[in-house]
Design an enzyme around this catalytic site. Structure first.
Site, mmCIF file in Angstrom:
data_model
loop_
_atom_site.group_PDB
_atom_site.id
_atom_site.type_symbol
_atom_site.label_atom_id
_atom_site.label_comp_id
_atom_site.label_asym_id
_atom_site.label_seq_id
_atom_site.Cartn_x
_atom_site.Cartn_y
_atom_site.Cartn_z
ATOM 1 C CG ASP A 135 -1.970 1.105 1.136
ATOM 2 O OD1 ASP A 135 -1.643 2.263 1.444
ATOM 3 O OD2 ASP A 135 -3.119 0.809 0.757
ATOM 4 C CG ASN A 143 -4.052 10.989 -6.459
ATOM 5 O OD1 ASN A 143 -3.269 11.026 -7.399
ATOM 6 N ND2 ASN A 143 -4.721 9.907 -6.139
ATOM 7 C CG ASP A 152 -3.155 8.299 -13.030
ATOM 8 O OD1 ASP A 152 -3.636 7.822 -11.981
ATOM 9 O OD2 ASP A 152 -3.855 8.820 -13.924
ATOM 10 C CD GLU A 178 -4.285 4.021 -1.979
ATOM 11 O OE1 GLU A 178 -4.586 4.389 -0.833
ATOM 12 O OE2 GLU A 178 -5.060 4.124 -2.953
#
Length: 279
Positions: A135, A143, A152, A178
């Site tokens: 993770d 983000n 991304d 993620e």
């Protein structure tokens, strides 16, 4: 006749060679098509000595010799058969592309959750394995701060870094967002933890030049399945799950991942008694 036979034979031979050298694309019709084309090329070349040896028809004869008609008819049958195989190859390639699209994460190019779960069940049915659950730390912050395009790029970069250090035979895929997972056939807790640490260090070494100051880290939870060992009477520890139960193994790894986050993130925790950390 000699010129036409030589050109037709060369064309068939080159086409057969191309098909044969691309056997890595697993299409059932590819090998039969290559064999048929090679046979057709040999038959075309066989007309060359036949033209030189067999008697020619009398001057002014309106029809070809019988052997020419027979060879041309056989060539026509070969052509029809190869055309049918080419249509079958096109259909098989389309089905393969659709299957690949259904099993591949469109952003990262690795297996999606569905494909990974199927591969995991096959591995777990064959024997013991370890699951690494990854993770990316504070990914939502990435983000929100740098934008989804950078987020991304981080996901793609993580996959590239992980694939470089994961061993051959590991099943690696994206579960969603993620979160990623990797199944290591036959790996024990120590080996799995070592591989997880290698991935963690590789990710920590990522330094995207386009975003100065962006640091990427990953937390990892590790769990192990007993596989066939359970059926042989091997004692099960608190970090092991039953054979072939991917969801139970995933839940156990998730507990270890939660503990890794609780301890400060950017670390590896192996599911075991008390979920103690293994460096």
């Amino acid at each position: 006749m000699i010129l036409a036979s030589a050109v037709a034979g060369l064309y068939c031979a080159l086409a057969a060679r191309t098909l044969w050298h691309h056997r890595g694309e697993r299409l059932p019709s590819r090998t039969p098509a290559a064999i048929l084309l090679a046979s057709e090329g040999l038959m075309a070349w066989a007309r060359i000595p036949a033209t030189l040896v067999l008697p020619a028809p009398p001057v002014g004869t309106p029809t070809d010799p019988f052997w020419v008609a027979v060879l041309c008819f056989i060539a026509l049958l070969y052509t029809v058969a190869v055309a049918v195989l080419f249509m079958a190859m096109a259909k098989e390639r389309l089905e393969a592309e659709q299957r690949h699209a259904a099993e591949t994460d469109p952003l990262t190019g690795i297996a999606n959750r569905r494909a990974l779960a199927g591969e995991a069940r096959r591995i777990l049915a064959a024997g013991p394995a370890a699951l690494l659950l990854f993770d990316l730390d504070h990914f939502k912050r990435v983000n929100d701060t740098f934008g989804h395009a950078v987020g991304d790029a981080v996901l793609v970069g993580f996959c590239a870094a992980a694939r470089q250090v994961l061993p051959v035979g590991a099943a690696f895929g994206r579960l969603g967002g993620e979160e990623f997972a990797c199944l290591l056939p036959g790996a024990g807790p120590g080996v799995a933890a070592s591989i997880a640490e290698t991935v963690r260090h590789a990710v920590a070494g990522m330094r995207p030049d386009i975003v100065p100051g962006l640091a990427v880290t990953v937390s990892v939870g590790v769990a192990r399945s007993l596989g066939v060992a359970r059926s042989l009477g091997v004692a099960k520890s608190a970090g092991d799950t039953a054979s072939g139960d991917f969801e139970a193994l995933l839940a156990l790894a998730d507990r270890a991942l939660y503990e890794a986050k609780a301890q400060g993130r950017d670390r590896v925790v192996v599911a075991g008694p008390g979920l103690r950390q293994v460096a």
